[in-house]
Design a protein around this motif. Structure first.
Motif, PDB file in Angstrom:
ATOM      1  N   VAL A  71       0.852  -1.191   0.000  1.00  0.00           N
ATOM      2  CA  VAL A  71       0.000   0.000   0.000  1.00  0.00           C
ATOM      3  C   VAL A  71       0.888   1.241   0.000  1.00  0.00           C
ATOM      4  O   VAL A  71       1.809   1.355   0.811  1.00  0.00           O
ATOM      5  CB  VAL A  71      -0.942   0.032   1.222  1.00  0.00           C
ATOM      6  N   ARG A  72       0.610   2.149  -0.920  1.00  0.00           N
ATOM      7  CA  ARG A  72       1.361   3.397  -1.017  1.00  0.00           C
ATOM      8  C   ARG A  72       0.406   4.581  -0.868  1.00  0.00           C
ATOM      9  O   ARG A  72      -0.744   4.516  -1.313  1.00  0.00           O
ATOM     10  CB  ARG A  72       2.086   3.506  -2.358  1.00  0.00           C
ATOM     11  N   GLN A  73       0.907   5.649  -0.303  1.00  0.00           N
ATOM     12  CA  GLN A  73       0.079   6.843  -0.175  1.00  0.00           C
ATOM     13  C   GLN A  73      -0.034   7.552  -1.512  1.00  0.00           C
ATOM     14  O   GLN A  73       0.952   7.741  -2.226  1.00  0.00           O
ATOM     15  CB  GLN A  73       0.645   7.815   0.851  1.00  0.00           C
ATOM     16  N   ALA A  74      -1.246   7.938  -1.859  1.00  0.00           N
ATOM     17  CA  ALA A  74      -1.501   8.738  -3.052  1.00  0.00           C
ATOM     18  C   ALA A  74      -2.616   9.714  -2.724  1.00  0.00           C
ATOM     19  O   ALA A  74      -3.794   9.361  -2.773  1.00  0.00           O
ATOM     20  CB  ALA A  74      -1.875   7.857  -4.237  1.00  0.00           C
ATOM     21  N   ASP A  75      -2.231  10.913  -2.349  1.00  0.00           N
ATOM     22  CA  ASP A  75      -3.182  11.991  -2.079  1.00  0.00           C
ATOM     23  C   ASP A  75      -3.323  12.801  -3.357  1.00  0.00           C
ATOM     24  O   ASP A  75      -2.373  13.446  -3.796  1.00  0.00           O
ATOM     25  CB  ASP A  75      -2.667  12.859  -0.932  1.00  0.00           C
ATOM     26  N   TYR A  76      -4.505  12.740  -3.976  1.00  0.00           N
ATOM     27  CA  TYR A  76      -4.704  13.406  -5.265  1.00  0.00           C
ATOM     28  C   TYR A  76      -4.391  14.897  -5.220  1.00  0.00           C
ATOM     29  O   TYR A  76      -4.100  15.510  -6.246  1.00  0.00           O
ATOM     30  CB  TYR A  76      -6.148  13.218  -5.733  1.00  0.00           C
TER      31      TYR A  76
END
Length: 278
Positions: free
Chosen positions: A45-50
């Motif tokens: 799981v990787r962080q991806a804040d749009y």
């Protein structure tokens, strides 16, 4: 490597589950704004804040395919563009979940999808567009409330909806992400059969043994009903507009493409009603 954005959402989780049936878990990355919510997914799981493009670029690093699950935020067009740009930078193929007939419908809900599709095509990224019809699950609140209310409300008239389950659409996304021959394709995905709101009321009545009818309302009155059920007023207006476009035939098409992609029949609305009420 396949990256699924919005992986902790309702559709995203199902896509990850489907992918794990098809490819090793180490080839799957779940991208989420809050990675902790994806601890149970069984993949990286990787962080991806749009709203933070640097996190999206980092999440997509090394990707060969990216599933962009359309967002719900008011600024989702900008957010979608951020993912498209990052996918192009990574050299990945992009798969996008769009809306039915996004390029031709007048439905307000499709405007951001149409703009996103245009941005994708102009970007030069290799793409596949999945135009998902309505999910059966969208009607869960109406189905569960109908036995007490004695009615299903709407503004769709005799318009038909070719819905399918969220799991059906997730399986289609997984099939495209792990298959070949989908580049540059735009798929109109829908259930095998279509139904009217009166049909839905009849299904509910048959399962519960209670009298349930369809009460067709003017658009503005239906928006008030939706707002009274808890939807924010602007979204209630959009959903009422969806019904107006259903009456015009927007969601009625049953080309069979979804069934062909997943290799099995789609879930009928009657089966979904029974799963909720029986």
């Amino acid at each position: 490597m396949i990256v699924v954005t919005g992986a902790t959402g309702q559709l995203g989780r199902l896509v990850v589950e489907e992918l794990r049936k098809r490819v090793p878990a180490e080839r799957i990355v779940a991208a989420a704004r809050t990675p902790e919510k994806g601890a149970d997914l069984g993949v990286e799981v990787r962080q991806a804040d749009y709203d933070r493009p640097e996190t999206v670029r980092s999440a997509l690093r090394g990707a060969t395919k990216v599933l962009l699950i359309s967002g719900l935020d008011p600024n989702r067009l900008q957010q979608h563009s951020t993912v498209v740009d990052a996918a192009k930078e990574a050299g990945a193929t992009l798969v996008y979940t769009s809306a039915p007939a996004a390029d031709t419908t007048e439905a307000l809900l499709a405007a951001d999808h149409r703009a996103t599709e245009e941005y994708i095509k102009a970007s030069g990224v290799t793409y596949t567009i999945l135009r998902n019809n309505w999910y059966n699950e969208v009607y869960a609140p109406a189905i569960t409330a109908a036995p007490q209310l004695g009615a299903v409300h709407g503004a769709a008239g005799d318009g038909r909806v070719a819905s399918a389950s969220r799991a059906d659409y997730a399986a289609a996304a997984a099939a495209v992400l792990t298959g070949e021959g989908h580049d540059g394709k735009v798929y109109e995905l829908s259930g095998d059969t279509s139904w009217t709101r009166a049909d839905l009321a009849a299904e509910i009545a048959a399962v519960t043994g209670k009298e349930v009818v369809y009460q067709d309302l003017p658009k503005d009155e239906y928006a008030v009903v939706l707002a009274g059920a808890g939807l924010p007023a602007p979204f209630a207006e959009i959903m009422a507009d969806v019904d107006v476009n259903i009456a015009r035939g927007w969601l009625s098409q049953t080309p069979g493409t979804l069934r062909d992609l997943i290799g099995r029949p789609t879930q009928p609305i009657g089966e979904y009603v029974r799963s909720l009420l029986a």
